[in-house]
Scaffold this motif. Structure first.
Motif, PDB file in Angstrom:
ATOM      1  N   THR B   2       1.263  -0.917   0.050  1.00 18.58           N
ATOM      2  CA  THR B   2       0.091  -0.172   0.267  1.00 18.58           C
ATOM      3  C   THR B   2       0.804   1.375   0.012  1.00 18.58           C
ATOM      4  O   THR B   2       0.977   2.075  -0.372  1.00 18.58           O
ATOM      5  N   THR B   3       2.042   1.487   0.453  1.00 11.11           N
ATOM      6  CA  THR B   3       3.032   2.473   0.926  1.00 11.11           C
ATOM      7  C   THR B   3       3.289   2.757  -0.653  1.00 11.11           C
ATOM      8  O   THR B   3       3.530   3.767  -0.658  1.00 11.11           O
ATOM      9  N   ALA B   4       3.485   1.676  -1.267  1.00  6.36           N
ATOM     10  CA  ALA B   4       4.173   2.264  -3.207  1.00  6.36           C
ATOM     11  C   ALA B   4       3.175   2.888  -3.733  1.00  6.36           C
ATOM     12  O   ALA B   4       2.930   3.228  -4.998  1.00  6.36           O
ATOM     13  N   ILE B   5       1.936   3.006  -3.253  1.00  5.55           N
ATOM     14  CA  ILE B   5       1.040   3.554  -3.976  1.00  5.55           C
ATOM     15  C   ILE B   5       0.668   5.030  -3.538  1.00  5.55           C
ATOM     16  O   ILE B   5       0.164   5.228  -2.420  1.00  5.55           O
ATOM     17  N   THR B   6       0.746   6.271  -4.123  1.00  2.00           N
ATOM     18  CA  THR B   6       1.352   7.750  -3.633  1.00  2.00           C
ATOM     19  C   THR B   6      -0.191   7.971  -5.052  1.00  2.00           C
ATOM     20  O   THR B   6      -0.529   8.166  -5.563  1.00  2.00           O
ATOM     21  N   PRO B   7      -0.733   8.340  -3.559  1.00  2.00           N
ATOM     22  CA  PRO B   7      -2.179   9.332  -3.848  1.00  2.00           C
ATOM     23  C   PRO B   7      -1.991  10.221  -5.878  1.00  2.00           C
ATOM     24  O   PRO B   7      -0.976  10.635  -5.135  1.00  2.00           O
ATOM     25  N   HIS B   8      -3.313  10.252  -6.384  1.00  6.70           N
ATOM     26  CA  HIS B   8      -3.124  10.896  -7.553  1.00  6.70           C
ATOM     27  C   HIS B   8      -4.231  11.052  -7.447  1.00  6.70           C
ATOM     28  O   HIS B   8      -4.716   9.954  -7.821  1.00  6.70           O
ATOM     29  N   ARG B   9      -4.831  12.080  -7.910  1.00  8.91           N
ATOM     30  CA  ARG B   9      -6.159  12.540  -7.851  1.00  8.91           C
ATOM     31  C   ARG B   9      -5.905  13.431  -9.185  1.00  8.91           C
ATOM     32  O   ARG B   9      -5.460  14.122  -9.579  1.00  8.91           O
ATOM     33  N   PRO B  10      -7.269  13.007 -10.147  1.00 12.48           N
ATOM     34  CA  PRO B  10      -7.143  13.566 -11.517  1.00 12.48           C
ATOM     35  C   PRO B  10      -7.184  14.855 -11.481  1.00 12.48           C
ATOM     36  O   PRO B  10      -8.434  15.568 -10.757  1.00 12.48           O
ATOM     37  N   GLY B  11      -6.149  15.657 -12.038  1.00 12.96           N
ATOM     38  CA  GLY B  11      -6.756  17.737 -11.697  1.00 12.96           C
ATOM     39  C   GLY B  11      -7.555  18.038 -12.844  1.00 12.96           C
ATOM     40  O   GLY B  11      -8.751  17.865 -13.521  1.00 12.96           O
ATOM     41  N   VAL B  12      -6.237  19.185 -12.970  1.00 12.81           N
ATOM     42  CA  VAL B  12      -7.389  20.126 -14.391  1.00 12.81           C
ATOM     43  C   VAL B  12      -6.807  19.668 -15.918  1.00 12.81           C
ATOM     44  O   VAL B  12      -7.928  19.739 -16.549  1.00 12.81           O
ATOM     45  N   ARG B  13      -6.582  18.782 -15.761  1.00  5.77           N
ATOM     46  CA  ARG B  13      -6.114  17.825 -17.411  1.00  5.77           C
ATOM     47  C   ARG B  13      -7.278  17.527 -17.189  1.00  5.77           C
ATOM     48  O   ARG B  13      -7.844  17.193 -18.450  1.00  5.77           O
ATOM     49  N   ALA B  14      -7.757  16.124 -16.180  1.00  3.34           N
ATOM     50  CA  ALA B  14      -8.524  15.656 -16.442  1.00  3.34           C
ATOM     51  C   ALA B  14     -10.039  15.931 -16.523  1.00  3.34           C
ATOM     52  O   ALA B  14     -11.255  16.229 -16.982  1.00  3.34           O
ATOM     53  N   LEU B  15     -10.758  17.308 -15.664  1.00  2.00           N
ATOM     54  CA  LEU B  15     -11.170  18.127 -16.064  1.00  2.00           C
ATOM     55  C   LEU B  15     -11.539  18.824 -17.628  1.00  2.00           C
ATOM     56  O   LEU B  15     -12.624  19.317 -17.310  1.00  2.00           O
ATOM     57  N   LEU B  16     -10.295  19.098 -17.845  1.00  2.20           N
ATOM     58  CA  LEU B  16     -10.290  19.781 -19.270  1.00  2.20           C
ATOM     59  C   LEU B  16     -10.386  18.755 -20.487  1.00  2.20           C
ATOM     60  O   LEU B  16     -11.777  18.868 -20.887  1.00  2.20           O
ATOM     61  N   VAL B  17     -10.494  17.252 -20.298  1.00  2.00           N
ATOM     62  CA  VAL B  17     -10.635  16.259 -21.163  1.00  2.00           C
ATOM     63  C   VAL B  17     -12.781  15.863 -20.555  1.00  2.00           C
ATOM     64  O   VAL B  17     -13.600  16.024 -22.038  1.00  2.00           O
ATOM     65  N   LEU B  18     -12.736  16.449 -19.485  1.00  2.00           N
ATOM     66  CA  LEU B  18     -14.150  15.733 -19.496  1.00  2.00           C
ATOM     67  C   LEU B  18     -15.159  16.830 -19.504  1.00  2.00           C
ATOM     68  O   LEU B  18     -16.472  16.898 -19.817  1.00  2.00           O
ATOM     69  N   VAL B  19     -14.887  18.243 -19.422  1.00  2.00           N
ATOM     70  CA  VAL B  19     -15.281  19.213 -20.064  1.00  2.00           C
ATOM     71  C   VAL B  19     -15.610  19.631 -21.124  1.00  2.00           C
ATOM     72  O   VAL B  19     -16.813  19.427 -22.196  1.00  2.00           O
ATOM     73  N   GLY B  20     -14.696  19.184 -21.772  1.00  2.00           N
ATOM     74  CA  GLY B  20     -14.546  18.762 -23.776  1.00  2.00           C
ATOM     75  C   GLY B  20     -15.719  17.811 -24.010  1.00  2.00           C
ATOM     76  O   GLY B  20     -16.779  18.030 -24.003  1.00  2.00           O
ATOM     77  N   CYS B  21     -15.495  16.755 -23.226  1.00  2.00           N
ATOM     78  CA  CYS B  21     -16.698  15.339 -23.785  1.00  2.00           C
ATOM     79  C   CYS B  21     -18.164  15.926 -23.121  1.00  2.00           C
ATOM     80  O   CYS B  21     -18.873  15.573 -23.675  1.00  2.00           O
ATOM     81  N   GLU B  22     -18.110  16.310 -22.102  1.00  2.00           N
ATOM     82  CA  GLU B  22     -19.501  16.976 -21.977  1.00  2.00           C
ATOM     83  C   GLU B  22     -19.817  17.917 -23.271  1.00  2.00           C
ATOM     84  O   GLU B  22     -21.278  17.764 -23.019  1.00  2.00           O
ATOM     85  N   ALA B  23     -18.755  18.647 -23.624  1.00  2.00           N
ATOM     86  CA  ALA B  23     -19.797  20.000 -23.964  1.00  2.00           C
ATOM     87  C   ALA B  23     -19.906  18.987 -25.584  1.00  2.00           C
ATOM     88  O   ALA B  23     -20.802  19.768 -26.028  1.00  2.00           O
ATOM     89  N   ARG B  24     -19.519  18.278 -26.485  1.00  2.00           N
ATOM     90  CA  ARG B  24     -19.663  17.440 -27.782  1.00  2.00           C
ATOM     91  C   ARG B  24     -20.910  16.573 -26.950  1.00  2.00           C
ATOM     92  O   ARG B  24     -22.117  16.788 -28.323  1.00  2.00           O
ATOM     93  N   MET B  25     -21.485  15.919 -25.618  1.00  2.00           N
ATOM     94  CA  MET B  25     -22.447  15.037 -25.957  1.00  2.00           C
ATOM     95  C   MET B  25     -23.938  16.308 -25.858  1.00  2.00           C
ATOM     96  O   MET B  25     -24.877  16.110 -26.460  1.00  2.00           O
ATOM     97  N   VAL B  26     -23.719  17.805 -25.197  1.00  2.00           N
ATOM     98  CA  VAL B  26     -24.036  18.499 -25.371  1.00  2.00           C
ATOM     99  C   VAL B  26     -25.238  19.035 -26.714  1.00  2.00           C
ATOM    100  O   VAL B  26     -25.922  19.396 -27.005  1.00  2.00           O
TER     101      VAL B  26
END
Lengths: 245, 255
Positions: B2-26
């Motif tokens: 478990t100690t080898a797993i560094t916490p990593h939260r998706p950040g700005v890049r993931a948000l931008l990709v997600l926003v792009g996908c949501e916009a395409r959906m709309v």
């Protein structure tokens, strides 16, 4: 977690939905790098068990650890190293295959290259196809690709090849064998005996929410005194997997 | 291990990709845009002719004092309270949120992406409505643009907070639309959407002024005409943002 500890540990899991006992008593230990099959008829508790292991459902009783992590409490850390293919999960219906792959790649720090993933599941030619235009088998293959996008250390695959044609099924088997060679721990829910026999180091047989046997495929056959895993399943549970599903 | 797993939260890049996908959906699913963008424009077109000639205060016309604030609030409220939660409820019902729940993505990023795409839709709707009012019916821009933009931002935040709340509690896409519509019409009725609040009984008129629709109409009207924005209206909008966001965060479910 030390190297001797299991990659997946489920102890005395129980889960009810209103008055239905989906899982009554399930305990599993899956070693690092092992491929464990989960066999059972519909309603045996397979999907509920793996959903508790994946942290999607909270057990009424019992304890789960994946790579030493609590799937609920350590959600953020575990999600980085866990790949999950859900039986019924849907994806953004109006997005193209390549857009979905890029979306899921963006969630992980070191994702697999998109080309490699699409090649793995034979969807390179469909990369510009909208998800809802894909056939059932193609959707299934994309779902598998997305489960592997983050280079998981533990992969949970629910009904891996259900609905796939023979060629796609063999391709997925090769992909799972590749995962095994990379040391990935795999939990594989399946109805296909040939698949389980070929891919799994050990198999847990579930019946009515309980584990009735855990052994190697050969061990299950020997224990039941049968020549095939199908017959072993019937002997162990009193049910025919093909008829019950 | 478990100690080898560094916490990593998706950040700005993931948000931008997600926003792009949501916009395409709309963009690829345009039916949902017809009502929130079309209906306010229809109201504007049918009432702006006479309202644009009727001076009500300080040289400002009824179009600027009443119609435009109402139209702007309607666009924001329809997209925030009806459209955005129905999208999220569909995601939940269809299993999209369930699939995302087994990735490192946090619910907050999903909600943020939805909010960003909704804001973009809202800005398009307001730009079209205000553009038509200014170019076709000679409406004047807000007296204080900065205050008007501030009030608009607060209004958006309040309406999306309510939308997030609807999305968090609605079990199905149908129930999200139903709950969103009921909330929209209730807040609209108390906020003067079907006639001035003064036509309501006093307690309801007062309540409507505190609730986000009425507060938004009043605050935007004040900003447009250059008079001081009422503290009660800002307080009502601010409280809605706070309560709606907190409760939606607590109640949000992946499935």
């Amino acid at each position: 977690m030390t190297s001797s500890e299991p990659a997946v540990l489920a102890e005395n899991l129980a889960k009810s939905y209103r008055h239905i006992q989906a899982v009554a008593q399930v305990s599993l230990r899956v070693a690092p790098g092992e491929t464990m099959g989960i066999l059972g008829t519909n309603g045996a508790g397979k999907t509920t068990t793996i959903e508790m292991i994946a942290g999607l459902r909270v057990p009424d009783r019992g304890r789960v650890r994946v790579l030493g992590l609590d799937p609920r409490r350590d959600r953020a850390r575990l999600r980085q190293v866990l790949g999950v293919q859900l039986q019924d999960a849907y994806l953004h219906h109006a997005l193209r295959v390549s857009e979905l792959v890029e979306l899921y790649r963006s969630f992980y720090p070191d994702p697999r290259p998109a080309d490699e993933l699409l090649e793995l599941v034979d969807l390179t030619r469909q990369r510009r196809t909208i998800f809802e235009k894909l056939s059932g088998g193609q959707k299934q293959r994309l779902s598998i690709a997305l489960a592997l996008v983050g280079r998981p250390r533990v992969a949970i695959l629910d009904e891996l090849t259900t609905g796939l044609d023979p060629a796609a099924r063999r391709r997925m088997w090769t992909a799972i064998e590749q995962l095994r060679s990379e040391g990935v721990t795999v939990l594989l829910v399946s109805h296909a005996m040939e698949e389980v026999d070929r891919l799994c180091d050990r198999v847990a047989v579930l019946d009515a929410g309980r584990v009735v046997a855990v052994d190697t495929p050969a061990g299950l056959r020997a224990r039941a005194g049968t020549d095939t895993l199908d017959d072993a399943f019937v002997t162990l549970t009193g049910k025919d997997l093909e008829e019950a599903t | 291990m478990t100690t080898a797993i560094t916490p990593h939260r998706p950040g700005v890049r993931a948000l931008l990709v997600l926003v792009g996908c949501e916009a395409r959906m709309v963009v690829r699913d345009t039916a949902g845009l017809v009502v929130p963008l079309g209906l306010p424009l229809l109201i504007l077109l049918t009432s702006a002719g006479s309202a644009g000639n009727q001076v009500v205060a300080d040289g400002r016309t009824a179009l600027e004092v009443y119609v435009l604030p109402l139209v702007v609030t309607m666009v924001v409220a329809m997209i925030g309270i009806i459209n955005m939660p129905s999208f999220l409820a569909y995601y939940r019902r269809s299993g999209i949120l369930r699939r995302l729940a087994v990735t490192p993505l946090s619910p907050a990023l999903v909600l943020a992406a939805q909010a960003i795409v909704s804001v973009a839709q809202t800005l398009v709707g307001i730009t079209v409505a205000a553009g038509v009012a200014v170019l076709v019916f000679d409406a004047r821009p807000p007296a204080d643009v900065a205050v008007a933009l501030g009030v608009l931002a607060l209004t958006m935040a309040a309406m999306y907070a309510i939308g997030m709340l609807v999305a968090a509690v609605a079990p199905t896409p149908n129930s999200a639309v139903a709950l969103g519509l009921v909330t929209f019409f209730l807040l609209g009725a108390l906020g003067g959407m079907f006639g001035g609040r003064q036509a309501l009984p006093d307690p309801l008129a007062d309540l409507g002024g505190w609730l986000p629709f009425g507060a938004a109409v009043q605050a935007i009207s004040s900003a447009w005409t250059g008079s001081a924005v009422g503290g009660a209206h800002l307080l009502g909008l601010g409280a809605t943002v706070l309560v709606g966001t907190l409760v939606a965060g607590l109640l949000f479910r992946w499935e």
